[in-house]
Enzyme design. Structure first.
Site, PDB file in Angstrom:
ATOM      1  N   HIS A 104      -2.556  -3.825  -2.662  1.00  0.00           N
ATOM      2  CA  HIS A 104      -1.406  -4.434  -1.986  1.00  0.00           C
ATOM      3  C   HIS A 104      -1.177  -5.860  -2.479  1.00  0.00           C
ATOM      4  CE1 HIS A 104       1.294  -5.474   1.403  1.00  0.00           C
ATOM      5  NE2 HIS A 104       0.660  -6.640   1.364  1.00  0.00           N
ATOM      6  N   GLU A 105      -2.254  -6.629  -2.589  1.00  0.00           N
ATOM      7  CA  GLU A 105      -2.114  -8.000  -3.083  1.00  0.00           C
ATOM      8  C   GLU A 105      -1.673  -8.013  -4.546  1.00  0.00           C
ATOM      9  OE1 GLU A 105      -2.008 -10.260  -0.982  1.00  0.00           O
ATOM     10  OE2 GLU A 105      -2.826  -9.042   0.652  1.00  0.00           O
ATOM     11  N   HIS A 108       1.997  -7.923  -4.780  1.00  0.00           N
ATOM     12  CA  HIS A 108       2.662  -9.225  -4.703  1.00  0.00           C
ATOM     13  C   HIS A 108       2.662  -9.929  -6.061  1.00  0.00           C
ATOM     14  CE1 HIS A 108       3.372  -9.050  -0.482  1.00  0.00           C
ATOM     15  NE2 HIS A 108       2.104  -9.089  -0.138  1.00  0.00           N
ATOM     16  N   HIS A 112       5.918 -11.055  -8.200  1.00  0.00           N
ATOM     17  CA  HIS A 112       6.086 -12.396  -8.752  1.00  0.00           C
ATOM     18  C   HIS A 112       6.422 -12.329 -10.237  1.00  0.00           C
ATOM     19  CE1 HIS A 112       4.239 -16.621  -9.573  1.00  0.00           C
ATOM     20  NE2 HIS A 112       5.540 -16.700  -9.391  1.00  0.00           N
TER      21      HIS A 112
END
Length: 235
Positions: A104-105, A108, A112
């Site tokens: 999940h991270e 991100h 980005h």
């Protein structure tokens, strides 16, 4: 309408209590779900950190550093210094829950890299939301003292608080998208099997519910402020 309740109990506190209850349920749910699937070891036996590094490399991202951060479920991606921070529960753990959170991270980080618009909007709103949430109540209190519940200061305070609510709302698509990316990537590159993916989906779904709960609590608080202080001041 004059401000009748002061800072004692008033009926609108029910909205705050509802928001607090929803948030508590969401927090309990994510902890329970995570700990349940933290006991399920992944077939690949990869740690959260190893899975994160593989996902980043697969996406062509080599300038993001995966590192350990203290705490329980304090995982986050920092776009400013391009670090992917994994908590005690995730960094060295080999469970399907840990791998799901790590992925999940990574979602991100990929957002980005690709210039995902909602993430850019959320990042731009961070200073506005922080200032708005900090300044809202002092302005409202000053407005009550010097001008009454419907004063200009009170209404400016509500506008500032609305910025914090907007941040919560913009956060939702960012988090949902990161989770959907995570599940898809984990299956596509074979970190988790098709039998394991449903477990990870449950963990990420429970985590997503915490963001929904936070947004709902913020909206209810804003509604309370509008009821108490949003009207025009009357003598």
């Amino acid at each position: 309408m004059p401000y009748r309740y002061g800072f004692m109990w008033d009926p609108t506190y029910v909205l705050v209590l509802i928001g607090a209850l929803v948030s508590l349920v969401a927090s309990a749910r994510v902890k329970t779900t995570y700990h349940k699937y933290a006991k399920v070891r992944s077939m690949t036996n990869m740690t959260g950190a190893q899975a994160a590094q593989r996902i980043l490399n697969n996406a062509g991202i080599y300038d993001v550093r995966v590192q350990h951060v203290a705490g329980s479920l304090t995982d986050h991606y920092n776009p400013k210094n391009k670090t992917l921070n994994l908590s005690d529960d995730v960094y060295g753990a080999t469970s399907v829950a840990a791998i799901g959170v790590a992925a999940h991270e990574c979602g991100h980080a990929i957002q980005h890299q690709q210039g995902y618009s909602p993430l850019n909007i959320r990042s731009a709103l961070v200073p506005v939301a922080n200032f708005g949430s900090a300044a809202a109540w002092p302005l409202i209190i000053l407005g009550i003292i010097f001008g009454g519940a419907g004063s200009t200061l009170c209404q400016v305070g509500i506008v500032f608080f609305s910025a914090a609510v907007l941040f919560q709302l913009v956060t939702l698509p960012v988090e949902f998208n990161a989770s959907s990316r995570a599940v898809r990537i984990l299956g596509d590159i074979g970190i988790l099997s098709q039998q394991e993916l449903p477990y990870t989906k449950k963990v990420l779904k429970a985590a997503a519910f915490t963001y929904v709960a936070s947004a709902a609590a913020a909206i209810l608080q804003l509604l309370r402020l509008l009821i108490l202080f949003g009207g025009r001041n009357r003598d």
